[in-house]
Design a protein around this motif. Structure first.
Motif, PDB file in Angstrom:
ATOM      1  N   GLU A 180     -79.596  77.357  50.316  1.00  0.00           N
ATOM      2  CA  GLU A 180     -79.690  77.496  48.854  1.00  0.00           C
ATOM      3  C   GLU A 180     -79.561  78.961  48.436  1.00  0.00           C
ATOM      4  O   GLU A 180     -78.838  79.290  47.495  1.00  0.00           O
ATOM      5  CB  GLU A 180     -81.023  76.908  48.358  1.00  0.00           C
ATOM      6  N   ARG A 191     -76.474  80.756  46.216  1.00  0.00           N
ATOM      7  CA  ARG A 191     -76.799  81.549  45.022  1.00  0.00           C
ATOM      8  C   ARG A 191     -76.160  82.936  45.121  1.00  0.00           C
ATOM      9  O   ARG A 191     -75.505  83.399  44.185  1.00  0.00           O
ATOM     10  CB  ARG A 191     -78.326  81.651  44.931  1.00  0.00           C
ATOM     11  N   GLU A 202     -79.533  89.114  50.261  1.00  0.00           N
ATOM     12  CA  GLU A 202     -79.606  89.183  48.796  1.00  0.00           C
ATOM     13  C   GLU A 202     -80.377  90.440  48.369  1.00  0.00           C
ATOM     14  O   GLU A 202     -79.959  91.168  47.469  1.00  0.00           O
ATOM     15  CB  GLU A 202     -80.317  87.921  48.294  1.00  0.00           C
ATOM     16  N   LYS A 262     -72.252  82.783  44.858  1.00  0.00           N
ATOM     17  CA  LYS A 262     -71.817  82.581  43.452  1.00  0.00           C
ATOM     18  C   LYS A 262     -71.924  83.872  42.658  1.00  0.00           C
ATOM     19  O   LYS A 262     -71.042  84.218  41.879  1.00  0.00           O
ATOM     20  CB  LYS A 262     -72.707  81.513  42.786  1.00  0.00           C
ATOM     21  N   ASN A 263     -73.043  84.569  42.853  1.00  0.00           N
ATOM     22  CA  ASN A 263     -73.289  85.824  42.154  1.00  0.00           C
ATOM     23  C   ASN A 263     -72.208  86.858  42.497  1.00  0.00           C
ATOM     24  O   ASN A 263     -71.649  87.518  41.612  1.00  0.00           O
ATOM     25  CB  ASN A 263     -74.697  86.329  42.541  1.00  0.00           C
TER      26      ASN A 263
END
Lengths: 225, 225
Positions: B19, B23, B104, B26-27
Protein backbone atom coordinates in the motif's frame (compact mmCIF):
# COMPACT_ATOMS: atom_id res chain seq x y z
CA UNK A 1 11.39 5.31 10.28
CA UNK A 2 9.76 2.40 12.13
CA UNK A 3 13.14 1.37 13.45
CA UNK A 4 12.21 0.98 17.11
CA UNK A 5 9.37 -1.41 16.37
CA UNK A 6 11.60 -3.58 14.20
CA UNK A 7 14.31 -3.73 16.84
CA UNK A 8 11.82 -4.81 19.53
CA UNK A 9 10.62 -7.71 17.40
CA UNK A 10 14.20 -8.61 16.65
CA UNK A 11 15.16 -8.73 20.34
CA UNK A 12 12.58 -11.40 21.10
CA UNK A 13 13.50 -13.41 18.04
CA UNK A 14 17.20 -13.20 18.91
CA UNK A 15 16.69 -14.23 22.55
CA UNK A 16 14.79 -17.38 21.60
CA UNK A 17 17.35 -18.10 18.91
CA UNK A 18 20.30 -17.72 21.29
CA UNK A 19 18.76 -20.25 23.66
CA UNK A 20 18.23 -22.78 20.86
CA UNK A 21 21.78 -22.16 19.61
CA UNK A 22 23.33 -22.77 23.04
CA UNK A 23 21.32 -25.98 23.41
CA UNK A 24 22.46 -27.27 20.01
CA UNK A 25 26.09 -26.31 20.61
CA UNK A 26 26.13 -28.16 23.98
CA UNK A 27 24.55 -31.21 22.37
CA UNK A 28 27.14 -31.27 19.57
CA UNK A 29 30.01 -30.74 22.02
CA UNK A 30 28.79 -33.69 24.13
CA UNK A 31 28.88 -35.81 20.95
CA UNK A 32 32.37 -34.47 20.09
CA UNK A 33 31.13 -33.10 16.77
CA UNK A 34 32.54 -29.72 15.73
CA UNK A 35 30.14 -27.57 13.68
CA UNK A 36 31.41 -24.69 11.51
CA UNK A 37 29.04 -22.13 9.97
CA UNK A 38 30.28 -20.81 6.61
CA UNK A 39 28.96 -17.47 5.37
CA UNK A 40 29.58 -15.08 2.44
CA UNK A 41 28.04 -13.08 -0.41
CA UNK A 42 26.56 -15.01 -3.33
CA UNK A 43 29.29 -16.27 -5.64
CA UNK A 44 32.26 -15.90 -3.29
CA UNK A 45 33.52 -19.38 -4.16
CA UNK A 46 32.64 -21.14 -0.92
CA UNK A 47 31.28 -24.36 -2.45
CA UNK A 48 34.41 -24.87 -4.58
CA UNK A 49 36.83 -24.04 -1.76
CA UNK A 50 34.92 -26.20 0.75
CA UNK A 51 35.04 -29.16 -1.63
CA UNK A 52 38.82 -28.86 -1.98
CA UNK A 53 39.23 -28.39 1.77
CA UNK A 54 37.12 -31.46 2.56
CA UNK A 55 39.23 -33.55 0.19
CA UNK A 56 42.30 -32.47 2.19
CA UNK A 57 40.62 -33.30 5.53
CA UNK A 58 38.68 -36.48 4.78
CA UNK A 59 41.57 -38.94 5.20
CA UNK A 60 41.96 -37.79 8.81
CA UNK A 61 38.46 -36.66 9.79
CA UNK A 62 34.88 -37.79 9.24
CA UNK A 63 33.25 -34.78 7.60
CA UNK A 64 29.63 -33.94 6.72
CA UNK A 65 28.15 -30.93 4.91
CA UNK A 66 24.74 -29.28 5.15
CA UNK A 67 24.03 -26.77 2.38
CA UNK A 68 21.37 -24.10 2.76
CA UNK A 69 19.62 -22.83 -0.33
CA UNK A 70 16.28 -21.22 -1.14
CA UNK A 71 15.25 -23.81 -3.68
CA UNK A 72 17.98 -25.71 -5.53
CA UNK A 73 20.14 -28.66 -4.47
CA UNK A 74 23.09 -27.67 -6.63
CA UNK A 75 25.57 -26.97 -3.82
CA UNK A 76 24.98 -30.20 -1.86
CA UNK A 77 25.25 -32.10 -5.15
CA UNK A 78 28.49 -30.32 -6.10
CA UNK A 79 30.11 -31.07 -2.74
CA UNK A 80 28.90 -34.68 -2.79
CA UNK A 81 30.20 -35.19 -6.34
CA UNK A 82 33.56 -33.56 -5.59
CA UNK A 83 34.26 -35.16 -2.22
CA UNK A 84 32.07 -38.23 -1.73
CA UNK A 85 31.26 -37.15 1.85
CA UNK A 86 27.69 -37.20 3.15
CA UNK A 87 25.80 -34.00 2.32
CA UNK A 88 22.30 -32.68 2.96
CA UNK A 89 20.55 -29.86 1.14
CA UNK A 90 18.35 -27.69 3.34
CA UNK A 91 15.70 -25.65 1.53
CA UNK A 92 14.86 -22.70 3.75
CA UNK A 93 11.71 -21.65 1.90
CA UNK A 94 12.91 -18.29 0.64
CA UNK A 95 14.35 -17.01 3.91
CA UNK A 96 17.51 -14.94 3.99
CA UNK A 97 19.29 -16.94 6.71
CA UNK A 98 19.15 -20.12 8.76
CA UNK A 99 18.47 -19.93 12.50
CA UNK A 100 19.35 -22.29 15.35
CA UNK A 101 15.98 -24.06 15.41
CA UNK A 102 16.18 -24.83 11.70
CA UNK A 103 19.77 -26.00 12.11
CA UNK A 104 18.80 -28.19 15.07
CA UNK A 105 16.07 -29.90 13.04
CA UNK A 106 18.42 -30.32 10.09
CA UNK A 107 21.09 -31.84 12.36
CA UNK A 108 18.51 -34.30 13.75
CA UNK A 109 17.58 -35.36 10.24
CA UNK A 110 21.19 -35.46 9.03
CA UNK A 111 22.45 -37.53 11.98
CA UNK A 112 25.92 -36.67 13.22
CA UNK A 113 26.95 -39.85 15.03
CA UNK A 114 30.47 -40.78 13.99
CA UNK A 115 31.25 -37.41 12.46
CA UNK A 116 34.08 -35.17 13.71
CA UNK A 117 33.13 -32.12 11.70
CA UNK A 118 29.99 -30.68 10.09
CA UNK A 119 30.03 -27.63 7.85
CA UNK A 120 26.84 -25.59 7.35
CA UNK A 121 27.13 -23.65 4.13
CA UNK A 122 24.78 -20.75 4.89
CA UNK A 123 22.76 -18.80 2.32
CA UNK A 124 24.76 -16.22 0.30
CA UNK A 125 24.05 -12.99 2.18
CA UNK A 126 26.30 -10.61 4.14
CA UNK A 127 23.52 -9.18 6.32
CA UNK A 128 20.95 -11.53 7.87
CA UNK A 129 22.98 -14.71 8.57
CA UNK A 130 25.30 -12.64 10.81
CA UNK A 131 22.34 -11.90 13.12
CA UNK A 132 21.44 -15.52 13.84
CA UNK A 133 23.65 -17.79 15.94
CA UNK A 134 23.18 -21.21 14.29
CA UNK A 135 24.64 -23.13 17.22
CA UNK A 136 27.94 -23.65 15.40
CA UNK A 137 31.20 -23.68 17.38
CA UNK A 138 32.87 -21.34 14.91
CA UNK A 139 31.70 -18.81 12.32
CA UNK A 140 33.79 -18.38 9.22
CA UNK A 141 33.27 -16.26 6.12
CA UNK A 142 34.59 -15.78 2.61
CA UNK A 143 35.29 -12.32 1.19
CA UNK A 144 36.15 -12.77 -2.49
CA UNK A 145 38.63 -10.43 -4.19
CA UNK A 146 36.13 -9.25 -6.89
CA UNK A 147 33.80 -7.90 -4.16
CA UNK A 148 36.33 -5.27 -3.08
CA UNK A 149 38.42 -4.40 -0.03
CA UNK A 150 35.80 -1.95 1.33
CA UNK A 151 33.21 -4.63 2.15
CA UNK A 152 34.09 -4.97 5.88
CA UNK A 153 33.03 -1.34 6.42
CA UNK A 154 29.77 -1.87 4.55
CA UNK A 155 28.71 -5.12 6.25
CA UNK A 156 30.21 -4.59 9.72
CA UNK A 157 28.22 -7.14 11.74
CA UNK A 158 29.22 -10.05 9.49
CA UNK A 159 32.92 -9.20 9.77
CA UNK A 160 32.55 -8.73 13.56
CA UNK A 161 31.03 -12.13 14.35
CA UNK A 162 33.49 -14.31 12.40
CA UNK A 163 36.38 -16.26 13.92
CA UNK A 164 38.04 -16.78 10.54
CA UNK A 165 37.87 -14.52 7.47
CA UNK A 166 38.99 -16.18 4.24
CA UNK A 167 39.96 -13.85 1.39
CA UNK A 168 39.08 -16.00 -1.62
CA UNK A 169 39.86 -15.91 -5.37
CA UNK A 170 43.32 -14.44 -4.68
CA UNK A 171 44.39 -15.60 -8.16
CA UNK A 172 42.23 -12.77 -9.60
CA UNK A 173 43.80 -9.96 -7.54
CA UNK A 174 45.69 -8.45 -10.50
CA UNK A 175 42.39 -8.09 -12.33
CA UNK A 176 40.67 -6.06 -9.61
CA UNK A 177 41.62 -3.04 -7.49
CA UNK A 178 41.87 -5.21 -4.38
CA UNK A 179 44.37 -4.14 -1.73
CA UNK A 180 44.92 -6.95 0.81
CA UNK A 181 46.52 -4.58 3.30
CA UNK A 182 43.54 -2.21 3.09
CA UNK A 183 41.09 -5.12 3.47
CA UNK A 184 43.01 -6.31 6.55
CA UNK A 185 42.97 -2.80 8.07
CA UNK A 186 39.21 -2.55 7.44
CA UNK A 187 38.65 -5.94 9.09
CA UNK A 188 40.80 -4.98 12.11
CA UNK A 189 38.64 -1.89 12.75
CA UNK A 190 35.79 -4.32 13.52
CA UNK A 191 37.47 -7.50 14.64
CA UNK A 192 40.86 -7.66 16.36
CA UNK A 193 40.88 -11.41 16.94
CA UNK A 194 39.73 -13.12 13.72
CA UNK A 195 42.29 -15.13 11.78
CA UNK A 196 42.63 -13.88 8.19
CA UNK A 197 43.72 -16.36 5.50
CA UNK A 198 44.04 -15.37 1.80
CA UNK A 199 43.37 -18.37 -0.45
CA UNK A 200 42.86 -19.46 -4.02
CA UNK A 201 41.04 -22.75 -4.55
CA UNK A 202 42.39 -22.62 -8.12
CA UNK A 203 46.12 -22.31 -7.37
CA UNK A 204 46.02 -23.89 -3.90
CA UNK A 205 47.37 -20.73 -2.20
CA UNK A 206 46.54 -20.72 1.52
CA UNK A 207 44.67 -24.05 1.46
CA UNK A 208 47.17 -25.81 3.76
CA UNK A 209 46.90 -22.98 6.29
CA UNK A 210 43.10 -23.18 6.10
CA UNK A 211 43.13 -26.95 6.65
CA UNK A 212 45.44 -26.48 9.64
CA UNK A 213 43.08 -23.89 11.19
CA UNK A 214 40.05 -26.17 10.78
CA UNK A 215 41.89 -29.20 12.20
CA UNK A 216 42.88 -27.22 15.31
CA UNK A 217 39.22 -26.25 15.88
CA UNK A 218 38.06 -29.84 15.43
CA UNK A 219 40.70 -30.98 17.94
CA UNK A 220 39.30 -28.52 20.52
CA UNK A 221 35.89 -30.22 20.33
CA UNK A 222 36.49 -33.81 19.30
CA UNK A 223 39.93 -34.37 20.76
CA UNK A 224 40.96 -35.76 17.32
CA UNK A 225 43.98 -34.26 15.60
CA UNK B 1 10.50 -25.92 10.58
CA UNK B 2 8.54 -22.86 11.74
CA UNK B 3 7.95 -21.87 8.13
CA UNK B 4 4.20 -21.24 8.31
CA UNK B 5 4.52 -18.84 11.23
CA UNK B 6 7.14 -16.82 9.41
CA UNK B 7 5.03 -16.60 6.27
CA UNK B 8 2.01 -15.31 8.21
CA UNK B 9 4.03 -12.50 9.72
CA UNK B 10 5.46 -11.73 6.30
CA UNK B 11 2.02 -11.47 4.68
CA UNK B 12 0.93 -8.64 6.97
CA UNK B 13 4.21 -6.82 6.54
CA UNK B 14 3.99 -7.17 2.76
CA UNK B 15 0.38 -5.95 2.53
CA UNK B 16 1.15 -2.74 4.42
CA UNK B 17 4.30 -2.28 2.36
CA UNK B 18 2.48 -2.73 -0.95
CA UNK B 19 0.00 0.00 0.00
CA UNK B 20 2.80 2.42 0.92
CA UNK B 21 4.64 1.55 -2.30
CA UNK B 22 1.59 2.24 -4.48
CA UNK B 23 1.03 5.57 -2.71
CA UNK B 24 4.66 6.63 -3.27
CA UNK B 25 4.66 5.49 -6.92
CA UNK B 26 1.48 7.50 -7.66
CA UNK B 27 2.93 10.55 -5.94
CA UNK B 28 6.15 10.34 -7.97
CA UNK B 29 4.25 9.77 -11.22
CA UNK B 30 2.12 12.87 -10.56
CA UNK B 31 5.38 14.83 -10.13
CA UNK B 32 6.78 13.29 -13.34
CA UNK B 33 9.72 11.81 -11.45
CA UNK B 34 10.82 8.31 -12.48
CA UNK B 35 12.28 6.19 -9.66
CA UNK B 36 14.49 3.17 -10.37
CA UNK B 37 15.44 0.68 -7.63
CA UNK B 38 18.89 -0.86 -8.17
CA UNK B 39 19.67 -4.18 -6.49
CA UNK B 40 22.54 -6.72 -6.45
CA UNK B 41 24.96 -8.76 -4.35
CA UNK B 42 27.66 -6.89 -2.44
CA UNK B 43 30.51 -5.86 -4.74
CA UNK B 44 28.72 -6.29 -8.07
CA UNK B 45 29.98 -2.92 -9.30
CA UNK B 46 26.71 -0.99 -9.13
CA UNK B 47 28.15 2.24 -7.66
CA UNK B 48 30.85 2.48 -10.35
CA UNK B 49 28.48 1.64 -13.22
CA UNK B 50 25.77 4.00 -11.90
CA UNK B 51 28.29 6.86 -11.70
CA UNK B 52 29.31 6.32 -15.35
CA UNK B 53 25.68 6.00 -16.41
CA UNK B 54 24.68 9.22 -14.62
CA UNK B 55 27.52 11.08 -16.36
CA UNK B 56 26.04 9.92 -19.69
CA UNK B 57 22.52 11.00 -18.70
CA UNK B 58 23.06 14.25 -16.80
CA UNK B 59 23.32 16.57 -19.82
CA UNK B 60 19.79 15.53 -20.83
CA UNK B 61 18.12 14.65 -17.52
CA UNK B 62 18.07 15.95 -13.95
CA UNK B 63 19.20 12.96 -11.91
CA UNK B 64 19.36 12.29 -8.16
CA UNK B 65 20.71 9.29 -6.23
CA UNK B 66 19.76 7.83 -2.86
CA UNK B 67 22.23 5.25 -1.53
CA UNK B 68 21.21 2.75 1.13
CA UNK B 69 23.88 1.42 3.47
CA UNK B 70 23.98 -0.04 6.97
CA UNK B 71 26.42 2.49 8.35
CA UNK B 72 28.83 4.17 5.93
CA UNK B 73 28.35 7.05 3.48
CA UNK B 74 30.93 5.78 1.01
CA UNK B 75 28.59 5.10 -1.89
CA UNK B 76 26.74 8.43 -1.85
CA UNK B 77 30.11 10.19 -1.57
CA UNK B 78 31.53 8.17 -4.50
CA UNK B 79 28.57 8.97 -6.75
CA UNK B 80 28.59 12.65 -5.73
CA UNK B 81 32.35 12.94 -6.37
CA UNK B 82 32.15 11.16 -9.73
CA UNK B 83 29.05 12.87 -11.11
CA UNK B 84 28.32 16.08 -9.20
CA UNK B 85 24.62 15.17 -9.01
CA UNK B 86 22.69 15.48 -5.76
CA UNK B 87 22.98 12.37 -3.61
CA UNK B 88 21.66 11.26 -0.22
CA UNK B 89 22.97 8.48 1.96
CA UNK B 90 20.29 6.51 3.82
CA UNK B 91 21.49 4.55 6.85
CA UNK B 92 19.01 1.75 7.39
CA UNK B 93 20.20 0.79 10.88
CA UNK B 94 21.46 -2.69 10.09
CA UNK B 95 18.44 -3.91 8.14
CA UNK B 96 18.83 -6.14 5.11
CA UNK B 97 16.58 -4.13 2.76
CA UNK B 98 14.71 -0.84 2.38
CA UNK B 99 10.89 -0.83 2.37
CA UNK B 100 8.39 1.60 0.87
CA UNK B 101 7.80 3.56 4.08
CA UNK B 102 11.53 4.15 4.54
CA UNK B 103 11.85 5.14 0.87
CA UNK B 104 8.87 7.51 1.18
CA UNK B 105 10.47 9.29 4.16
CA UNK B 106 13.83 9.45 2.38
CA UNK B 107 12.16 10.92 -0.73
CA UNK B 108 10.46 13.58 1.43
CA UNK B 109 13.79 14.54 2.96
CA UNK B 110 15.64 14.38 -0.38
CA UNK B 111 13.10 16.49 -2.25
CA UNK B 112 12.45 15.50 -5.85
CA UNK B 113 11.05 18.70 -7.34
CA UNK B 114 12.75 19.39 -10.65
CA UNK B 115 14.20 15.91 -10.96
CA UNK B 116 13.39 13.58 -13.88
CA UNK B 117 15.02 10.48 -12.44
CA UNK B 118 15.94 9.16 -8.99
CA UNK B 119 17.99 6.01 -8.47
CA UNK B 120 17.79 4.15 -5.15
CA UNK B 121 20.89 2.04 -4.75
CA UNK B 122 19.56 -0.68 -2.46
CA UNK B 123 21.62 -2.64 0.09
CA UNK B 124 23.83 -5.41 -1.40
CA UNK B 125 21.69 -8.52 -0.89
CA UNK B 126 20.04 -10.93 -3.36
CA UNK B 127 17.31 -12.11 -0.97
CA UNK B 128 15.45 -9.55 1.17
CA UNK B 129 15.29 -6.47 -1.10
CA UNK B 130 13.39 -8.55 -3.69
CA UNK B 131 10.56 -9.02 -1.18
CA UNK B 132 9.89 -5.33 -0.59
CA UNK B 133 8.35 -3.09 -3.24
CA UNK B 134 10.06 0.28 -2.64
CA UNK B 135 7.56 2.25 -4.72
CA UNK B 136 9.99 2.49 -7.63
CA UNK B 137 8.64 2.44 -11.20
CA UNK B 138 11.24 -0.10 -12.27
CA UNK B 139 13.43 -2.68 -10.53
CA UNK B 140 16.83 -3.37 -11.98
CA UNK B 141 19.66 -5.59 -10.81
CA UNK B 142 23.33 -6.30 -11.43
CA UNK B 143 24.67 -9.85 -11.71
CA UNK B 144 28.45 -9.61 -11.89
CA UNK B 145 30.45 -12.14 -13.91
CA UNK B 146 32.59 -13.30 -10.92
CA UNK B 147 29.42 -14.40 -9.06
CA UNK B 148 28.68 -17.12 -11.63
CA UNK B 149 26.02 -17.96 -14.21
CA UNK B 150 24.07 -20.21 -11.77
CA UNK B 151 22.93 -17.36 -9.50
CA UNK B 152 19.45 -16.91 -11.07
CA UNK B 153 18.53 -20.45 -9.96
CA UNK B 154 19.81 -19.83 -6.44
CA UNK B 155 18.10 -16.45 -5.86
CA UNK B 156 14.94 -16.90 -7.96
CA UNK B 157 12.72 -14.16 -6.48
CA UNK B 158 15.28 -11.41 -7.18
CA UNK B 159 15.63 -12.45 -10.82
CA UNK B 160 11.82 -12.73 -11.15
CA UNK B 161 10.95 -9.22 -9.95
CA UNK B 162 13.42 -7.27 -12.10
CA UNK B 163 12.58 -5.41 -15.32
CA UNK B 164 16.22 -5.14 -16.34
CA UNK B 165 19.07 -7.51 -15.51
CA UNK B 166 22.54 -6.07 -16.08
CA UNK B 167 25.40 -8.56 -16.40
CA UNK B 168 28.31 -6.50 -15.07
CA UNK B 169 32.13 -6.81 -15.14
CA UNK B 170 31.99 -8.43 -18.61
CA UNK B 171 35.67 -7.48 -19.07
CA UNK B 172 36.53 -10.25 -16.55
CA UNK B 173 34.66 -13.04 -18.35
CA UNK B 174 37.83 -14.77 -19.58
CA UNK B 175 39.00 -15.04 -15.99
CA UNK B 176 35.91 -16.84 -14.74
CA UNK B 177 33.86 -19.83 -15.90
CA UNK B 178 30.97 -17.53 -16.81
CA UNK B 179 28.75 -18.63 -19.71
CA UNK B 180 26.51 -15.74 -20.83
CA UNK B 181 24.23 -18.08 -22.77
CA UNK B 182 23.77 -20.29 -19.70
CA UNK B 183 23.10 -17.23 -17.50
CA UNK B 184 20.49 -16.03 -20.00
CA UNK B 185 18.81 -19.45 -20.07
CA UNK B 186 18.73 -19.53 -16.27
CA UNK B 187 17.17 -16.05 -16.17
CA UNK B 188 14.56 -17.00 -18.81
CA UNK B 189 13.37 -19.94 -16.65
CA UNK B 190 12.21 -17.33 -14.12
CA UNK B 191 11.59 -14.19 -16.12
CA UNK B 192 10.54 -14.13 -19.77
CA UNK B 193 10.17 -10.36 -20.06
CA UNK B 194 13.20 -8.74 -18.44
CA UNK B 195 15.69 -6.96 -20.67
CA UNK B 196 19.22 -8.38 -20.27
CA UNK B 197 22.19 -6.09 -20.95
CA UNK B 198 25.82 -7.25 -20.55
CA UNK B 199 28.08 -4.33 -19.61
CA UNK B 200 31.55 -3.37 -18.50
CA UNK B 201 31.92 -0.01 -16.77
CA UNK B 202 35.66 -0.35 -17.42
CA UNK B 203 35.58 -0.85 -21.21
CA UNK B 204 32.23 0.90 -21.83
CA UNK B 205 30.65 -2.25 -23.33
CA UNK B 206 26.84 -2.06 -23.19
CA UNK B 207 26.73 1.35 -21.51
CA UNK B 208 25.03 3.08 -24.45
CA UNK B 209 22.35 0.40 -24.53
CA UNK B 210 21.85 0.78 -20.78
CA UNK B 211 21.52 4.58 -21.07
CA UNK B 212 18.97 4.10 -23.87
CA UNK B 213 16.88 1.72 -21.73
CA UNK B 214 16.86 4.15 -18.78
CA UNK B 215 15.97 7.14 -20.99
CA UNK B 216 12.99 5.24 -22.45
CA UNK B 217 11.71 4.50 -18.92
CA UNK B 218 12.12 8.13 -17.85
CA UNK B 219 10.23 9.23 -20.96
CA UNK B 220 7.30 6.98 -19.95
CA UNK B 221 6.95 8.86 -16.65
CA UNK B 222 8.26 12.36 -17.21
CA UNK B 223 7.50 12.82 -20.89
CA UNK B 224 11.11 14.00 -21.32
CA UNK B 225 13.31 12.26 -23.89
Amino acid sequence: MSEVKVIEIHENVFKANDEAADRLRKNLTSKKVCMINVMSSPGSGKTTALSKLINMLKTELNVGVMDVDIKTSMDAQKVADATGVRSLQIHNGGLCHIDAEMTEKAIEQFGVDGLDLVFIENIGNLVCPAEFDTGAHKNIMFLSVPEGDDKPLKYPLMFSVCDLIIISKMDTKDFFDFDLEKATKNIRKLNKKATIIPISAKTGEGMEELAKWVKAEVKEISGRA
